[in-house]
Design a protein around this motif. Structure first.
Motif, PDB file in Angstrom:
ATOM      1  N   GLY A   1       0.802  -1.222   0.000  1.00 19.71           N
ATOM      2  CA  GLY A   1       0.000   0.000   0.000  1.00 19.71           C
ATOM      3  C   GLY A   1       0.830   1.265   0.000  1.00 19.71           C
ATOM      4  N   VAL A   2       1.938   1.273  -0.755  1.00 17.56           N
ATOM      5  CA  VAL A   2       2.823   2.436  -0.841  1.00 17.56           C
ATOM      6  C   VAL A   2       2.520   3.174  -2.143  1.00 17.56           C
ATOM      7  CG1 VAL A   2       5.214   3.233  -0.855  1.00 17.56           C
ATOM      8  CG2 VAL A   2       4.586   1.187   0.459  1.00 17.56           C
ATOM      9  N   HIS A   3       2.220   4.478  -2.049  1.00 16.25           N
ATOM     10  CA  HIS A   3       1.798   5.259  -3.220  1.00 16.25           C
ATOM     11  C   HIS A   3       2.645   6.518  -3.341  1.00 16.25           C
ATOM     12  CE1 HIS A   3      -1.733   2.663  -3.156  1.00 16.25           C
ATOM     13  NE2 HIS A   3      -1.878   2.982  -1.878  1.00 16.25           N
ATOM     14  N   TRP A   4       3.290   6.678  -4.494  1.00 15.11           N
ATOM     15  CA  TRP A   4       4.136   7.850  -4.730  1.00 15.11           C
ATOM     16  C   TRP A   4       3.295   8.907  -5.437  1.00 15.11           C
ATOM     17  CZ3 TRP A   4       5.972   2.842  -4.889  1.00 15.11           C
ATOM     18  CH2 TRP A   4       7.013   2.554  -4.005  1.00 15.11           C
ATOM     19  N   ILE A   5       2.701   9.799  -4.665  1.00 12.76           N
ATOM     20  CA  ILE A   5       1.710  10.740  -5.185  1.00 12.76           C
ATOM     21  C   ILE A   5       2.366  12.004  -5.740  1.00 12.76           C
ATOM     22  CG2 ILE A   5      -0.378  12.049  -4.661  1.00 12.76           C
ATOM     23  CD1 ILE A   5      -0.774   9.051  -4.353  1.00 12.76           C
TER      24      ILE A   5
ATOM     25  N   ASP B   1      -6.487   5.862  -4.089  1.00 10.60           N
ATOM     26  CA  ASP B   1      -5.067   5.892  -3.743  1.00 10.60           C
ATOM     27  C   ASP B   1      -4.577   7.324  -3.547  1.00 10.60           C
ATOM     28  OD1 ASP B   1      -5.025   3.145  -3.918  1.00 10.60           O
ATOM     29  OD2 ASP B   1      -4.137   3.088  -5.931  1.00 10.60           O
ATOM     30  N   TYR B   2      -5.056   8.244  -4.387  1.00 13.24           N
ATOM     31  CA  TYR B   2      -4.627   9.638  -4.258  1.00 13.24           C
ATOM     32  C   TYR B   2      -4.993  10.209  -2.892  1.00 13.24           C
ATOM     33  CZ  TYR B   2      -4.449  14.670  -4.702  1.00 13.24           C
ATOM     34  OH  TYR B   2      -4.170  15.997  -4.475  1.00 13.24           O
ATOM     35  N   TYR B   3      -6.177   9.916  -2.416  1.00 18.47           N
ATOM     36  CA  TYR B   3      -6.624  10.526  -1.163  1.00 18.47           C
ATOM     37  C   TYR B   3      -5.940   9.950   0.072  1.00 18.47           C
ATOM     38  CZ  TYR B   3      -9.977  13.358  -3.653  1.00 18.47           C
ATOM     39  OH  TYR B   3     -10.545  14.291  -4.496  1.00 18.47           O
ATOM     40  N   THR B   4      -5.146   8.885  -0.087  1.00 13.61           N
ATOM     41  CA  THR B   4      -4.319   8.446   1.043  1.00 13.61           C
ATOM     42  C   THR B   4      -3.270   9.493   1.396  1.00 13.61           C
ATOM     43  OG1 THR B   4      -2.742   7.289  -0.406  1.00 13.61           O
ATOM     44  CG2 THR B   4      -4.613   6.003   0.434  1.00 13.61           C
ATOM     45  N   TYR B   5      -3.043  10.448   0.495  1.00 14.37           N
ATOM     46  CA  TYR B   5      -2.086  11.530   0.741  1.00 14.37           C
ATOM     47  C   TYR B   5      -2.539  12.420   1.902  1.00 14.37           C
ATOM     48  CZ  TYR B   5       0.685  15.748  -0.394  1.00 14.37           C
ATOM     49  OH  TYR B   5       1.520  16.833  -0.346  1.00 14.37           O
TER      50      TYR B   5
ATOM     51  N   ALA C   1       9.483   7.167 -12.780  1.00 14.25           N
ATOM     52  CA  ALA C   1       9.795   5.736 -12.739  1.00 14.25           C
ATOM     53  C   ALA C   1       8.907   5.016 -11.732  1.00 14.25           C
ATOM     54  CB  ALA C   1      11.265   5.532 -12.394  1.00 14.25           C
ATOM     55  N   LYS C   2       8.669   5.645 -10.598  1.00 11.98           N
ATOM     56  CA  LYS C   2       7.826   5.018  -9.569  1.00 11.98           C
ATOM     57  C   LYS C   2       6.378   4.914 -10.004  1.00 11.98           C
ATOM     58  CE  LYS C   2      10.828   6.139  -5.723  1.00 11.98           C
ATOM     59  NZ  LYS C   2      11.284   7.160  -4.765  1.00 11.98           N
ATOM     60  N   ASN C   3       5.990   5.724 -10.971  1.00 10.37           N
ATOM     61  CA  ASN C   3       4.627   5.665 -11.506  1.00 10.37           C
ATOM     62  C   ASN C   3       4.591   5.106 -12.932  1.00 10.37           C
ATOM     63  OD1 ASN C   3       2.637   6.853  -9.480  1.00 10.37           O
ATOM     64  ND2 ASN C   3       4.331   8.296  -9.378  1.00 10.37           N
ATOM     65  N   ARG C   4       5.639   4.386 -13.312  1.00  6.88           N
ATOM     66  CA  ARG C   4       5.684   3.550 -14.519  1.00  6.88           C
ATOM     67  C   ARG C   4       5.602   4.344 -15.822  1.00  6.88           C
ATOM     68  NH1 ARG C   4       0.954  -0.643 -13.156  1.00  6.88           N
ATOM     69  NH2 ARG C   4      -0.117   1.360 -12.952  1.00  6.88           N
ATOM     70  N   VAL C   5       6.297   5.480 -15.840  1.00  5.89           N
ATOM     71  CA  VAL C   5       6.414   6.296 -17.056  1.00  5.89           C
ATOM     72  C   VAL C   5       7.873   6.231 -17.509  1.00  5.89           C
ATOM     73  CG1 VAL C   5       6.364   8.645 -17.945  1.00  5.89           C
ATOM     74  CG2 VAL C   5       4.470   7.783 -16.569  1.00  5.89           C
ATOM     75  N   GLY C   6       8.077   5.923 -18.797  1.00  4.21           N
ATOM     76  CA  GLY C   6       9.412   5.566 -19.232  1.00  4.21           C
ATOM     77  C   GLY C   6      10.131   6.534 -20.138  1.00  4.21           C
TER      78      GLY C   6
ATOM     79  N   GLU D   1       8.361  14.073  -2.487  1.00  2.00           N
ATOM     80  CA  GLU D   1       7.762  13.884  -1.175  1.00  2.00           C
ATOM     81  C   GLU D   1       7.764  12.404  -0.800  1.00  2.00           C
ATOM     82  OE1 GLU D   1       4.066  15.775  -0.378  1.00  2.00           O
ATOM     83  OE2 GLU D   1       4.501  17.536  -1.610  1.00  2.00           O
ATOM     84  N   GLU D   2       7.651  12.141   0.486  1.00  6.73           N
ATOM     85  CA  GLU D   2       7.528  10.764   0.955  1.00  6.73           C
ATOM     86  C   GLU D   2       6.219  10.168   0.442  1.00  6.73           C
ATOM     87  OE1 GLU D   2       9.703   8.776   2.815  1.00  6.73           O
ATOM     88  OE2 GLU D   2      11.036  10.392   2.173  1.00  6.73           O
ATOM     89  N   PRO D   3       6.180   8.851   0.215  1.00  9.12           N
ATOM     90  CA  PRO D   3       4.950   8.249  -0.294  1.00  9.12           C
ATOM     91  C   PRO D   3       3.843   8.245   0.744  1.00  9.12           C
ATOM     92  CG  PRO D   3       6.557   6.550   0.225  1.00  9.12           C
ATOM     93  CD  PRO D   3       7.267   7.864   0.356  1.00  9.12           C
ATOM     94  N   ALA D   4       2.614   8.161   0.247  1.00 10.20           N
ATOM     95  CA  ALA D   4       1.452   7.973   1.109  1.00 10.20           C
ATOM     96  C   ALA D   4       1.231   6.479   1.303  1.00 10.20           C
ATOM     97  CB  ALA D   4       0.223   8.609   0.477  1.00 10.20           C
TER      98      ALA D   4
END
Length: 543
Positions: free
Chosen positions: A105-109, A440-444, A162-167, A113-116
């Protein structure tokens, strides 16, 4: 955790993926209930996984021999073993990050910043374990930076992408020349692709002028269009471009555009495309693996620079398609705007032509562009997700998103504001549904903040997005340019624009007043205060 990590490749992105697993396991291992603390973890490419017989399930999944989209990866958990295998080394890195999203449940928003973290730990896999092939909707997925000389911000964006799978990351030649020493190592170790180009012709024709423009308010805007019917300058410039590209690491594509001013010439687009085909032939001699594309876009609202008309598309180079001036409340095919519906027809035509010629089509979007959206910047998650379904229907091969800064507002964190659209864009490229992305976004945010922030952002999406509907009617001005718009034109739009600004301002004030005092802090409410203050200011200027 003390996982044994196995990888066979010496590729930098595979090595970095193994390092990232160790770092994340140390930090979030307590949330990884699906994996034993001493589990064996294999991080590799799909080809190497098949070669070493790592997974019968992966072998069966790929039995039909179909071609996977760039970025695809395999994730398998069974007992005390984990297999993360990417189509490319970069995709293996995506698998590491996505594993921690799915199972911890780690989300890089937000970049830098640190992940949510999800409130509840994800469900455990069943007794047979879990195995899945992850494939994006679009093989090419990238962000474009034209004139942001900010090495720290761009380094943060590279890490976050990279953490959000964009290359892919796209620079103008001017920006790359200034920033390469800082960002190249970060790009290489993540296996990310580089595209160079944009409005960069002056970098080769007149470097001093190009550098002056980089520090201007809108340095990507040129004074006059190049003459692609004049062969006198083209061969020497093409040679310089090829020489420059020879030592750019991870260079995948060159995408050089005309200057950003209108041309009404009936032959302009064809002549520019023929020039770009010559560049492809020259590059092929030195860099056969580098692709070249042309852009078709309505600079200065010129349809002749966007619509191919009766001209045949290229069989040698790919197409990048950009329509400036959309009303982002609507999809192109359903918009009440005649311009939007014309753009829909043109995009469908270019898609069919590119694929008929065996070439690729990429859509260039403006979701993080503060010039397009202005400082009255809207979050538009619903539109972005719906757009991805539309572009998939077109069989677009890729999407890129332009990031343009917003100077002149010291109390406005434009980097934070544009990143919400950017996060949704990253997720939607993989076909993720809107509700899952927003959950997932609102876990921020803290539990207490989530409802008022949700109400705030929904209002912004519904009210502020209307600002974009005025970009073409007011061109070359926008709603925020009230002091520059001729009085007669301003008078015709005044009632509707002031009503729009009043609705936005009043709605934001109401949400902020209704929110509990302890929930009004943080960047989301700073963003709301900026929008409300600016809406009031511009309403007065329009009145």
């Amino acid at each position: 955790m003390n996982n044994k990590i196995t990888s066979w490749s010496a590729e930098p992105a595979i090595r970095f993926a193994a390092e990232e697993w160790a770092r994340l396991a140390m930090q979030y291992g307590g949330r990884l209930r699906a994996v034993a603390s001493d589990a064996a973890v294999t991080i590799t490419t799909i080809d190497e996984a098949l070669e070493h017989g790592c997974s019968a399930r992966l072998q069966a999944e790929l039995a039909d021999q179909r071609e996977l989209k760039q970025g695809s990866y395999w994730m398998e958990v069974k007992g005390r073993e984990v297999l993360l295998a990417g189509l490319t080394p970069a995709a293996a890195l995506y698998a590491v990050y996505d594993f921690f999203k799915v199972y911890a449940g780690v989300h890089w928003i937000y970049p830098g910043e640190e992940p949510a973290l999800s409130d509840e730990l994800p469900a455990l896999p069943g007794p047979e374990g879990e195995a899945r092939l992850y494939e994006p909707w679009f093989g090419r997925r990238g962000f474009v930076f034209e004139n942001i000389y900010d090495p720290v911000f761009i380094s943060d964006m590279i890490d976050w992408m990279a953490k959000n799978r964009v290359g892919e990351i796209f620079f103008t030649f001017m920006l790359w020349d200034n920033i390469r020493d800082t960002v190249a190592p970060e790009i290489v170790k993540r296996g990310m692709d580089i595209t160079l180009g944009g409005h960069s012709m002056k970098f080769f024709l007149d470097k001093e002028e190009a550098l002056r423009r980089q520090s201007a308010d809108h340095p990507y805007t040129a004074k006059r269009q190049l003459d692609y019917g004049d062969p006198s300058w083209q061969q020497s410039v093409i040679g310089m471009i090829a020489d420059y590209c020879a030592d750019v690491p991870r260079l995948t594509r060159v995408s050089l555009w005309p200057e950003d001013v209108s041309s009404q010439s009936e032959t302009f687009l064809e002549l520019y495309i023929r020039h770009t085909e010559q560049l492809k032939r020259k590059l092929y001699d030195k860099l056969p693996g580098v692709e070249v594309e042309h852009i078709s876009y309505n600079a200065g609202l010129s349809w002749k620079m966007l619509d191919r008309g009766s001209m045949s598309g290229s069989r040698e180079i790919d197409t990048l398609l950009a329509f400036w001036g959309r009303d982002y409340r609507y999809g192109l095919e359903e918009s009440p705007s005649l311009s939007d519906r014309k753009a829909d027809r043109i995009e469908r035509d270019w898609a069919a032509e590119a694929h008929r010629n065996g070439r690729k089509l990429t859509i260039f979007e403006y979701y993080s562009d503060h010039y397009m959206f202005s400082a009255l910047f809207p979050s538009i998650p619903s539109r972005i997700v719906a757009d991805m379904a539309y572009f998939r229907e077109l069989r677009a091969d890729g999407l890129t998103n332009l990031v343009v800064p917003c100077p002149g507002y010291p109390d406005y964190d434009w980097k934070w504001a544009q990143a919400f659209n950017g996060y949704v864009f990253c997720r939607a490229l993989w076909g993720d549904d809107l509700s899952g992305i927003l959950n997932d976004y609102y876990t921020y945010y803290s539990l207490e903040q989530r409802e008022p922030v949700k109400a705030l952002l929904e209002l912004v999406e519904n009210a502020a997005a209307e600002v974009t509907g005025w970009n073409i009617p007011l061109f070359p001005h926008r709603i925020v340019d009230a002091d520059k718009i001729p009085e007669q034109e301003k008078a015709q739009a005044r009632d509707k624009v002031t009503a729009l600004l009043e609705k936005l301002s009043a709605g934001l004030d109401q949400i902020q007043s209704q929110a509990a005092p302890g929930t009004r802090a943080g960047k989301a409410f700073d963003y709301a205060k900026h929008l409300a203050k600016l809406a009031d200011l511009k309403k007065n200027e329009w009145s």
